[in-house]
Write an enzyme that holds these catalytic residues in place. Sequence first.
Site, PDB file in Angstrom:
ATOM      1  N   GLU A  24      31.117 -35.542  -8.538  1.00  0.00           N
ATOM      2  CA  GLU A  24      32.395 -36.112  -8.963  1.00  0.00           C
ATOM      3  C   GLU A  24      32.426 -37.630  -9.001  1.00  0.00           C
ATOM      4  OE1 GLU A  24      35.959 -34.321  -7.324  1.00  0.00           O
ATOM      5  OE2 GLU A  24      34.787 -32.577  -6.761  1.00  0.00           O
ATOM      6  N   ASP A  60      32.831 -30.912  -5.524  1.00  0.00           N
ATOM      7  CA  ASP A  60      33.232 -30.658  -4.138  1.00  0.00           C
ATOM      8  C   ASP A  60      33.398 -29.160  -3.858  1.00  0.00           C
ATOM      9  OD1 ASP A  60      33.173 -33.306  -3.538  1.00  0.00           O
ATOM     10  OD2 ASP A  60      35.327 -33.627  -3.649  1.00  0.00           O
ATOM     11  N   ASP A 110      35.484 -27.054  -2.757  1.00  0.00           N
ATOM     12  CA  ASP A 110      36.818 -26.504  -2.541  1.00  0.00           C
ATOM     13  C   ASP A 110      37.369 -26.016  -3.876  1.00  0.00           C
ATOM     14  OD1 ASP A 110      37.429 -28.827  -3.898  1.00  0.00           O
ATOM     15  OD2 ASP A 110      38.450 -29.797  -2.217  1.00  0.00           O
ATOM     16  N   GLU A 152      39.610 -27.233  -5.969  1.00  0.00           N
ATOM     17  CA  GLU A 152      39.642 -28.216  -7.054  1.00  0.00           C
ATOM     18  C   GLU A 152      38.246 -28.512  -7.557  1.00  0.00           C
ATOM     19  OE1 GLU A 152      42.449 -31.417  -7.466  1.00  0.00           O
ATOM     20  OE2 GLU A 152      43.202 -30.970  -5.472  1.00  0.00           O
ATOM     21  N   TYR A 210      32.327 -32.983   4.772  1.00  0.00           N
ATOM     22  CA  TYR A 210      33.423 -32.925   3.808  1.00  0.00           C
ATOM     23  C   TYR A 210      34.763 -32.922   4.521  1.00  0.00           C
ATOM     24  CZ  TYR A 210      35.872 -31.597  -0.453  1.00  0.00           C
ATOM     25  OH  TYR A 210      36.719 -31.581  -1.541  1.00  0.00           O
ATOM     26  N   ARG A 218      37.948 -32.375   3.330  1.00  0.00           N
ATOM     27  CA  ARG A 218      39.046 -31.464   2.954  1.00  0.00           C
ATOM     28  C   ARG A 218      38.673 -30.065   3.423  1.00  0.00           C
ATOM     29  NH1 ARG A 218      38.390 -34.624  -1.785  1.00  0.00           N
ATOM     30  NH2 ARG A 218      40.082 -36.130  -2.051  1.00  0.00           N
ATOM     31  N   HIS A 247      33.417 -23.465   5.408  1.00  0.00           N
ATOM     32  CA  HIS A 247      33.457 -24.889   5.672  1.00  0.00           C
ATOM     33  C   HIS A 247      33.237 -25.157   7.155  1.00  0.00           C
ATOM     34  CE1 HIS A 247      36.029 -26.010   1.914  1.00  0.00           C
ATOM     35  NE2 HIS A 247      35.077 -25.147   1.641  1.00  0.00           N
TER      36      HIS A 247
END
Length: 865
Positions: free
Chosen positions: A9, A82, A84, A86, A313, A315, A360
């Site tokens: 990203e 990432d 997740d 999104e 990470y 989030r 995670h």
Amino acid sequence: MSANLVIVESPAKAKTIKKYLGKDFEVLASYGHVRDLVPKEGAVDTENNFQMRYELIERNTRHVDAIERAMRKAGSLYLATDPDREGEAISWHLYEILKERGVLKDKHVHRAKFFEITKHEIQNAIATPERLSKALVNAQQARRALDYLVGFNLSPLLWKKIMPGLSAGRVQSVALRLICDREAEIVAFKRQEYWTLEVEAEKDGQPFRARVVEVGGRKVEADVQKGRFTITDEAAARAAEQRLSAACGGSLKVVGVESKPRSRSPQAPFRTSTLQQAAANRLGFSARRTMQLAQKLYEGVDFGEGPVGLITYMRTDSTSLSAEAIGQIRDTIGVLYGKDAVPAEPRTYANKQKNAQEAHEGIRPTLAANTPDKLKGHIDADMWRLYDLIWKRTIASQMENALFEQVGVTLHPGGTAEGAAPAGVVRASGSTLIKPGYLAAWEVDRNDDDDAEDGGRLPPLAQGDVARLVKLNPEQHFTEPPPRYTEAGLVKALEERGIGRPSTYAAIIETLRARKYVEDERRNFVPTDTGKIVSGFLVRFFPQYVDYAFTARLEDDLDDISRGDKEWVPVMKAFWRPFIDRVRDIEKTVSREEVAQARQLGTDPVSGRPVSVRIGQYGPFVQLGTKDDEEKPKFAGLRPGQKMDAIELADALKLFTLPRTLGHLPDGETVSVGIGRFGPYVKYGAKYVSVKTDDPYTLEFPRALELIEEKKRADAARLIRDYGVDNIQVQHGRYGPYLTDGKRNARIPKDRDPASLSLEEAQALIAAAPPRGTSRFGRRKAAAPAAPQAAPAAAAAAAAPAARAAKGATPKAGARPAARPAAPEQAKAPAPAKSPARAGPKPRVKAAAKPARKKAASRAKKPAR
């Protein structure tokens, strides 16, 4: 070109990962989201299974094109955005775009997920790729569609019923309700008086404190949580004091000592929400600032040999740690704090969040041996403070418990006879730290540790000992209302109720600020009048959609979709039909007057006309008279700091004293002071001076003359040349000299001396320039609230609401709440109003109805929820 293309990203991340993968891999950045819904009605087709119409984000078009060119030469694609929802959606959008462009035929496509940017993790993610998760993509699409449909339909309704520029969101509006509900609790709160009897005593020269817990056989309660209070006035407190003082005779006798060990366990590693809370409480960081710094720590810091990721990470809903990480942490604890600080078995933490993603990890340092001391001076100061917080919490989470000795002492008045009932009972307590355990790394903070408590020290006391009574203090207390939400408190409340996702809280809070729904008062959220009215409107007419339980259940549905337990289209259908029916019904049946929340303040003693306060299209204002009066009503905006629910009649009447005449200049021009749509001003003739610091209600003529002279000097300093024709001048500007005729501003060629331009050249440049208020591409610019004009059309602005009120419409307040005025040298006289009913440009509701297009490539600038 490399045989393998990897997409991440951010460019910073791409640079780091390229170093780890070598020459066979090309690593490019998508720069966040690459597609979004088209910014107009119909982006979500509610009649066709909620099909969504996407378009490329303009700013990222060149990055997508670069990815396409690279993919034509590569054999394999690794989508490594990432890990997740999104990130999954970004990978899916890129996959769809590249498939539509025909560059994936006969190519291998992989999904690579990693949770820390280290060489081992990156190489392992590439070696063990996965497939795109359709369930995660569907969950993200459903979330985006819901946010779009709620915002696109509720926001225009707010514009029509309250004022332009407002917004509503599926989670944002519930967060606002939390703040407004808390404010209502505070307003409704009735404080209660209660008293305690505090004891100051000493034994062998060592002072200690205690409290009276019983008087005359009756328990003395002061339980704020349960609302139980024994002593509720001073007379009762003084009577108890006198009784005990007489019984004590200057001493207290120890009748019981209880000592027991107590163990305190460390807290779990950080997840997103707890990191935001701790950073707010301990470091004073906003949620947005915390996530920005955490992003930088995750993406990597360059120490001279290329960027190195410092944390995992950020989030995440998980508090678990990998076995490898736990091993590193235990080794580091042994080196820094000794082997006694390492528990026999590694600690594990159960995730309390019902929708936590177990794949995670919690937020931790990528390498436990990278102590804060090693990084100090090598990274930004705020980044270091956040890293220090994360490192200490992580290390502490794998250390031994802290051990205390808890001591409780019971004392009777010294004059109590053997076997007789005491006149009172006194109790003292304290604790002594026996073994620090995890506290050697992590200091307890009362704001973010529910187990934190004070442990006062006591002198050595044994049964039968006598302590000297120094003083018996009756202390008055009052119950306090519930505290306003801080950022940390709001994040905690949202997460506890299961509302929204922790990764979106920072954006939600910033939206509440940007819309001026809340203000920060000593780091506490206070709802504005606009925020209260918006929340009240939604609670009254859309109770289900701002209900805490309903919003949490919808969040559960989205999580079920992400796990593949539910299909997303049925969830959308169940939400959509009742929602849009309600919107259409309210649009037809509810008037602006019902929403304005008008409050009668009293009667003007001079005119006998009623005075009220309400909200209009430019914010809260007071009104003198009614639309039915023969004389048109007068209007005035509230001053900064004034509140609709607190303003009184006397304060309201004072607002109608402006504009007022101060005097006349030698040439006969009238000098007056007033407040317009863009703040206080002094007017002389047809010109205006912005009033920055003076109070317009107390400003006198001599001070006004000083402001006028300052304005004239500033204008003269700006002037380079005046042609004396058509108001054409060359002036100094913020970005250099420019031409202006008051209607158009023109650039001056860089190779020309500004003062040397001929009149004909100046006229040609002015003619070629776009009118003020449009961009060089011909599009109308949005008004910038942070840079308001300093010269309001006061007379027209005051006349506008009156004209509208005469027609029965809800008025635009003639004096909009004062905004920050422009600097005097930037002030300009406004164009005259075309009619009394139009004091300023009417908001273009149709254009505004389009949701804001995502112009930023960064994921930090997501659409409001």
